[in-house]
Motif scaffolding. Structure first.
Motif, short mmCIF file in Angstrom:
data_model
loop_
_atom_site.label_atom_id
_atom_site.label_comp_id
_atom_site.label_asym_id
_atom_site.label_seq_id
_atom_site.Cartn_x
_atom_site.Cartn_y
_atom_site.Cartn_z
N VAL A 185 0.85 -1.18 0.00
CA VAL A 185 0.00 0.00 0.00
C VAL A 185 0.89 1.24 0.00
CG1 VAL A 185 -1.70 1.30 1.34
CG2 VAL A 185 -1.85 -1.20 1.21
N GLY A 186 0.58 2.16 -0.88
CA GLY A 186 1.35 3.40 -0.95
C GLY A 186 1.13 4.11 -2.27
N LEU A 187 1.80 5.22 -2.43
CA LEU A 187 1.60 6.03 -3.64
C LEU A 187 1.98 5.33 -4.94
CD1 LEU A 187 2.66 9.59 -2.39
CD2 LEU A 187 0.38 8.72 -2.84
N PRO A 188 3.08 4.58 -5.00
CA PRO A 188 3.40 3.92 -6.27
C PRO A 188 2.28 2.99 -6.74
CG PRO A 188 5.32 3.89 -4.85
CD PRO A 188 4.16 4.39 -4.02
N ALA A 189 1.78 2.16 -5.84
CA ALA A 189 0.69 1.24 -6.20
C ALA A 189 -0.57 2.03 -6.54
CB ALA A 189 0.42 0.27 -5.07
N ALA A 190 -0.87 3.03 -5.75
CA ALA A 190 -2.09 3.82 -5.98
C ALA A 190 -2.07 4.48 -7.36
CB ALA A 190 -2.24 4.88 -4.89
N LEU A 191 -0.94 5.04 -7.75
CA LEU A 191 -0.86 5.67 -9.06
C LEU A 191 -1.04 4.64 -10.17
CD1 LEU A 191 -0.44 8.08 -10.92
CD2 LEU A 191 2.03 7.72 -10.70
N LEU A 192 -0.40 3.49 -10.04
CA LEU A 192 -0.55 2.45 -11.06
C LEU A 192 -1.99 1.97 -11.16
CD1 LEU A 192 2.71 0.35 -10.59
CD2 LEU A 192 2.16 1.95 -12.44
N TYR A 193 -2.63 1.78 -10.03
CA TYR A 193 -4.02 1.32 -10.07
C TYR A 193 -4.95 2.38 -10.66
CZ TYR A 193 -2.51 -2.67 -7.24
OH TYR A 193 -1.89 -3.80 -6.79
N VAL A 194 -4.71 3.64 -10.38
CA VAL A 194 -5.51 4.71 -10.98
C VAL A 194 -5.32 4.72 -12.50
CG1 VAL A 194 -5.70 7.22 -11.23
CG2 VAL A 194 -5.70 6.19 -8.97
N LEU A 195 -4.08 4.60 -12.94
CA LEU A 195 -3.82 4.59 -14.38
C LEU A 195 -4.43 3.37 -15.06
CD1 LEU A 195 -0.12 5.84 -14.42
CD2 LEU A 195 -2.18 7.13 -15.03
N ALA A 196 -4.39 2.23 -14.39
CA ALA A 196 -5.01 1.02 -14.95
C ALA A 196 -6.52 1.21 -15.03
CB ALA A 196 -4.67 -0.19 -14.11
N PHE A 197 -7.11 1.79 -14.00
CA PHE A 197 -8.55 2.03 -13.98
C PHE A 197 -8.96 2.99 -15.10
CE2 PHE A 197 -11.98 4.89 -12.69
CZ PHE A 197 -13.02 3.99 -12.59
N LYS A 198 -8.22 4.05 -15.26
CA LYS A 198 -8.56 5.05 -16.29
C LYS A 198 -8.41 4.46 -17.69
CE LYS A 198 -8.99 9.00 -13.86
NZ LYS A 198 -9.86 10.10 -14.05
N SER A 199 -7.40 3.63 -17.89
CA SER A 199 -7.08 2.99 -19.19
C SER A 199 -7.07 3.99 -20.35
CB SER A 199 -8.02 1.81 -19.48
OG SER A 199 -9.33 2.25 -19.76
N ALA A 200 -6.63 5.19 -20.07
CA ALA A 200 -6.51 6.24 -21.08
C ALA A 200 -5.46 7.23 -20.57
CB ALA A 200 -7.85 6.94 -21.29
N TRP A 201 -5.17 8.21 -21.40
CA TRP A 201 -4.22 9.24 -20.99
C TRP A 201 -4.77 10.02 -19.80
CZ3 TRP A 201 0.59 9.17 -22.54
CH2 TRP A 201 0.91 8.60 -23.78
N VAL A 202 -3.90 10.31 -18.85
CA VAL A 202 -4.23 11.14 -17.69
C VAL A 202 -3.28 12.34 -17.73
CG1 VAL A 202 -4.25 11.24 -15.17
CG2 VAL A 202 -4.99 9.15 -16.35
N GLN A 203 -3.83 13.51 -17.59
CA GLN A 203 -3.01 14.71 -17.56
C GLN A 203 -2.16 14.71 -16.29
OE1 GLN A 203 -2.78 16.92 -20.18
NE2 GLN A 203 -4.06 15.34 -21.11
N ARG A 204 -0.92 15.13 -16.41
CA ARG A 204 -0.03 15.18 -15.24
C ARG A 204 -0.61 16.08 -14.15
NH1 ARG A 204 5.87 14.44 -15.26
NH2 ARG A 204 6.42 13.04 -16.95
N ASP A 205 -1.22 17.20 -14.56
CA ASP A 205 -1.82 18.11 -13.58
C ASP A 205 -2.89 17.40 -12.76
OD1 ASP A 205 -0.23 20.10 -14.62
OD2 ASP A 205 -1.82 21.07 -15.74
N GLU A 206 -3.70 16.59 -13.44
CA GLU A 206 -4.77 15.84 -12.76
C GLU A 206 -4.18 14.85 -11.76
OE1 GLU A 206 -8.23 12.54 -13.78
OE2 GLU A 206 -7.31 13.64 -15.44
N ALA A 207 -3.15 14.11 -12.18
CA ALA A 207 -2.52 13.12 -11.29
C ALA A 207 -1.85 13.81 -10.11
CB ALA A 207 -1.50 12.29 -12.07
#
Length: 118
Positions: free
Chosen positions: A24-46
């Protein structure tokens, strides 16, 4: 793809047949968010998602540092990082679930469902 992500139920990554449960932590959280979105995410949003109380420059620096930690990991080989956006191209159980629902294959959809999202 050789990397798949489980988002329904307890999250996990399968990399070349081996299941990895990330700490549990930020690295996993970011990866899971990106997997969930399955599209481009703006850096500002992340940056805002993970550091909403920081000034923008600090949040963006934190995101850069986090991405630097993720890039060397083998299972992030499909992590695409551009100047203004990022995405992680992986297959997920959520995508499979949604495809079955859209096709009207409810029994198959239920078979994919292993718990609440994340």
């Amino acid at each position: 793809m050789s990397c798949t992500v489980k988002l329904l139920g307890k999250p996990a990554i399968t990399w070349h047949g081996e299941t990895l449960e990330l700490p549990v932590g930020l690295p996993a959280a970011l990866l899971y968010v990106l997997a969930f979105k399955s599209a481009w995410v703006q850096r500002d949003e992340a940056a805002f998602l993970f550091w909403p109380d920081e000034v923008e420059a600090t949040a963006k620096r934190n995101l850069r540092n986090l991405l630097t930690r993720l890039k060397p990991l083998d299972y992030t080989e499909t992590l695409e990082i551009e100047r203004t956006r990022l995405r992680w191209r992986v297959d997920t159980d959520l995508q499979t679930y949604r495809a079955h629902v859209e096709a009207g294959q409810l029994d198959d959809a239920l078979a994919c469902y292993s718990g609440e999202l994340l």
